[in-house]
Design a protein around this motif. Structure first.
Motif, short mmCIF file in Angstrom:
data_model
loop_
_atom_site.label_atom_id
_atom_site.label_comp_id
_atom_site.label_asym_id
_atom_site.label_seq_id
_atom_site.Cartn_x
_atom_site.Cartn_y
_atom_site.Cartn_z
N PRO A 123 0.83 -1.20 0.00
CA PRO A 123 0.00 0.00 0.00
C PRO A 123 0.87 1.25 0.00
O PRO A 123 2.00 1.25 0.48
CB PRO A 123 -0.79 -0.11 1.31
CG PRO A 123 0.08 -0.95 2.20
CD PRO A 123 0.82 -1.90 1.29
N GLN A 124 0.32 2.32 -0.57
CA GLN A 124 1.01 3.61 -0.49
C GLN A 124 0.95 4.16 0.93
O GLN A 124 1.86 4.87 1.37
CB GLN A 124 0.39 4.63 -1.45
CG GLN A 124 0.78 4.44 -2.91
CD GLN A 124 0.14 3.21 -3.53
OE1 GLN A 124 -1.04 2.94 -3.29
NE2 GLN A 124 0.90 2.45 -4.30
N HIS A 125 -0.12 3.85 1.64
CA HIS A 125 -0.26 4.28 3.03
C HIS A 125 -0.56 3.04 3.87
O HIS A 125 -1.57 2.36 3.66
CB HIS A 125 -1.38 5.31 3.17
CG HIS A 125 -1.14 6.57 2.41
ND1 HIS A 125 -0.27 7.54 2.82
CD2 HIS A 125 -1.65 7.00 1.23
CE1 HIS A 125 -0.26 8.53 1.94
NE2 HIS A 125 -1.07 8.22 0.97
N TYR A 126 0.32 2.77 4.82
CA TYR A 126 0.20 1.61 5.72
C TYR A 126 0.13 2.18 7.12
O TYR A 126 1.15 2.65 7.67
CB TYR A 126 1.42 0.71 5.52
CG TYR A 126 1.33 -0.66 6.14
CD1 TYR A 126 0.23 -1.48 5.92
CD2 TYR A 126 2.37 -1.15 6.93
CE1 TYR A 126 0.16 -2.74 6.48
CE2 TYR A 126 2.32 -2.42 7.48
CZ TYR A 126 1.21 -3.21 7.25
OH TYR A 126 1.15 -4.47 7.80
N ILE A 127 -1.05 2.21 7.71
CA ILE A 127 -1.32 3.02 8.89
C ILE A 127 -1.75 2.15 10.06
O ILE A 127 -2.69 1.35 9.95
CB ILE A 127 -2.44 4.06 8.61
CG1 ILE A 127 -2.18 4.80 7.30
CG2 ILE A 127 -2.58 5.01 9.79
CD1 ILE A 127 -0.97 5.69 7.32
N GLY A 128 -1.09 2.34 11.19
CA GLY A 128 -1.48 1.64 12.40
C GLY A 128 -2.59 2.37 13.14
O GLY A 128 -2.71 3.60 13.04
N ALA A 129 -3.39 1.61 13.86
CA ALA A 129 -4.49 2.22 14.62
C ALA A 129 -3.96 3.24 15.62
O ALA A 129 -4.55 4.31 15.82
CB ALA A 129 -5.29 1.14 15.34
N VAL A 130 -2.84 2.94 16.25
CA VAL A 130 -2.30 3.84 17.27
C VAL A 130 -1.93 5.18 16.65
O VAL A 130 -2.25 6.24 17.20
CB VAL A 130 -1.09 3.19 17.98
CG1 VAL A 130 -0.40 4.21 18.89
CG2 VAL A 130 -1.53 1.97 18.79
N GLU A 131 -1.25 5.15 15.51
CA GLU A 131 -0.87 6.42 14.89
C GLU A 131 -2.06 7.16 14.31
O GLU A 131 -1.98 8.37 14.05
CB GLU A 131 0.20 6.21 13.81
CG GLU A 131 -0.24 5.43 12.60
CD GLU A 131 0.90 5.18 11.62
OE1 GLU A 131 1.44 6.18 11.08
OE2 GLU A 131 1.25 4.01 11.39
N ALA A 132 -3.19 6.48 14.13
CA ALA A 132 -4.39 7.13 13.59
C ALA A 132 -5.24 7.78 14.68
O ALA A 132 -6.21 8.49 14.35
CB ALA A 132 -5.22 6.11 12.82
N ILE A 133 -4.93 7.55 15.94
CA ILE A 133 -5.79 8.05 17.03
C ILE A 133 -6.03 9.56 16.96
O ILE A 133 -7.17 10.02 17.17
CB ILE A 133 -5.22 7.62 18.40
CG1 ILE A 133 -5.45 6.11 18.60
CG2 ILE A 133 -5.87 8.40 19.54
CD1 ILE A 133 -4.80 5.53 19.85
N PRO A 134 -5.02 10.40 16.64
CA PRO A 134 -5.30 11.84 16.54
C PRO A 134 -6.37 12.20 15.51
O PRO A 134 -7.06 13.22 15.67
CB PRO A 134 -3.94 12.44 16.15
CG PRO A 134 -2.94 11.47 16.71
CD PRO A 134 -3.58 10.12 16.51
N GLY A 135 -6.52 11.37 14.50
CA GLY A 135 -7.58 11.60 13.52
C GLY A 135 -8.90 10.94 13.88
O GLY A 135 -9.96 11.35 13.38
#
Length: 409
Positions: A123-135
């Motif tokens: 994927p171009q964006h591979y995002i963990g739940a933890v790093e997504a918390i601010p959003g």
């Protein structure tokens, strides 16, 4: 969070066909004709164990979707998450007496290795739940402030009644939804909920469990579904082309995620097509971490199995079908790989132009990989029996199999 390295996808002469694929929401096939950039979101792993063949089958299916799009000369914007904090992960860490962060990092790293070996496009964006918390936090606050969510003993729940389109992904009846909710991480029996199906958006901090600052929500961590919604909306926006995952995600995960996004934006649908891969069984039961009946990609690799053979084993089944992993499935794939490699190793052979078009037609027809494999089998058999005089044919076959099926010969 970083993904894994991309393998090169060879360019083929001509142009591929638009993909006709089964859409769970409508129950029939839809023709996907994205713009210059096709957008796809595929739900990722909860990293508390290694990649098993069920995982591999799912990501193989959506790798094929990307390859079909690339063959039509489109770009692909692919997003995948990692649920790197969740109950199963925390429970496994406690069971094994290890740090949950270390467990998640270790298994995510192994997943990357497996995906690289299997030549899955990253994927171009591979995002963990933890790093997504601010959003995630602002989305939950918006849902709460609009009346689409409510507080219950410090936890925040989404009200499924807030979305007039709720139920249009799975088309399941209420009884089945309630059963699956209880089976797949929901809490339909919790007293005080407005609707038993209402899913949790934000879990208030529990003693001994990780939590983060949730602003006006208080300390806690996100629910499962809102995680993917926040990541998808941030990187793809509404109305993206494909929401993908295994068929066990139809409900509640994809149903709830769609309702969250539709309620937040007032737009419908979240995705143009909901595409789901079938389940892989072992000894008569679906492979699952809870049952422990798993065949791991990493263990097969350690045993010396060529990743290309593992991929051919996956490709021998239609992506939507449930099927069973057996030693014979793998042995057949190993033998097929040997025949194909022997066929393309010769300096010339029968013309392969028609084969390329057969592969394109089969894959555009709801990812019909068994038909695609049979077409290559016929070319390889003709090469073995009669040979040919086209010195470009073996190279073209090798490039086509790599570009469209992800198998390196």
């Amino acid at each position: 969070m970083h993904a894994w390295p991309a393998s090169e996808v060879p360019a083929l002469p001509g142009k591929g066909r638009d993909l006709r694929i089964h859409d769970t929401a409508t129950g029939g096939r839809v023709t996907l004709a994205p713009g210059p950039v096709a957008r796809i979101y595929v739900c990722g792993i909860t990293p508390y164990d290694a990649t098993h063949m069920g995982h591999a089958a799912t990501y193989n299916a959506f790798d094929l979707v990307q390859r079909v799009w690339l063959d039509t000369k489109r770009q692909v914007h692919y997003v995948q998450n990692v649920t790197d904090v969740d109950d199963p992960l925390l429970e496994r860490a406690i069971r094994d007496g290890i740090d949950w962060v270390g467990l998640a990092e270790r298994e995510t790293a192994l997943f990357r290795e497996d995906m690289t070996a299997l030549r899955m496009l990253p994927p171009q964006h591979y995002i963990g739940a933890v790093e997504a918390i601010p959003g995630i936090v602002p989305l939950v606050e918006r849902l709460r402030d609009s009346g689409a969510a409510y507080e219950l003993d410090g936890d925040i729940y989404f009200s499924v009644d807030a979305d007039p389109h709720f139920g249009k992904v799975s088309n399941y009846d209420t009884e089945l939804m309630r059963h699956l909710s209880a089976e797949r991480g929901g809490d339909p029996e919790r007293p005080g909920k407005k609707n038993p199906l209402d899913p949790m958006l934000w879990m208030a901090a529990r003693e001994g469990e990780p939590s983060w600052d949730g602003g006006s929500l208080g300390a806690g961590r996100p629910g499962w579904h809102i995680e993917c919604v926040a990541i998808a909306l941030d990187h793809l926006g509404m109305g993206f082309d494909v929401q993908g995952g295994g068929s066990d995600l139809i409900f509640p995960h994809h149903e709830m995620g769609a309702s969250h996004a539709q309620t937040l934006t007032g737009e419908f649908p979240m995705a143009k097509a909901y595409v789901h891969a079938g389940m892989v069984a072992l000894d008569g039961e679906k492979m699952s971490k809870s049952r422990g009946n798993l065949v791991f990609v990493s263990r097969l690799r350690r045993d010396g199995v060529d990743p290309a053979a593992i991929r051919l084993a996956l490709l021998s089944h239609r992506y939507r079908d449930d099927w069973e992993w057996t030693d014979q499935v793998l042995q057949d794939a190993v033998e097929r790989l040997g025949r194909w490699r022997a066929a393309v190793s010769r300096p010339d052979g029968p013309s392969a132009d028609a084969l390329v078009e057969e592969l394109r037609e089969a894959l555009s027809d709801d990812l019909d990989t068994p038909t695609a494999l049979a077409a290559v089998d016929r070319w390889a058999a003709l090469q073995t029996a009669e040979g040919g005089t086209d010195d470009s044919a073996p190279g073209l076959v090798s490039r086509a199999v790599d570009a469209l099926l992800g198998v390196a010969l």
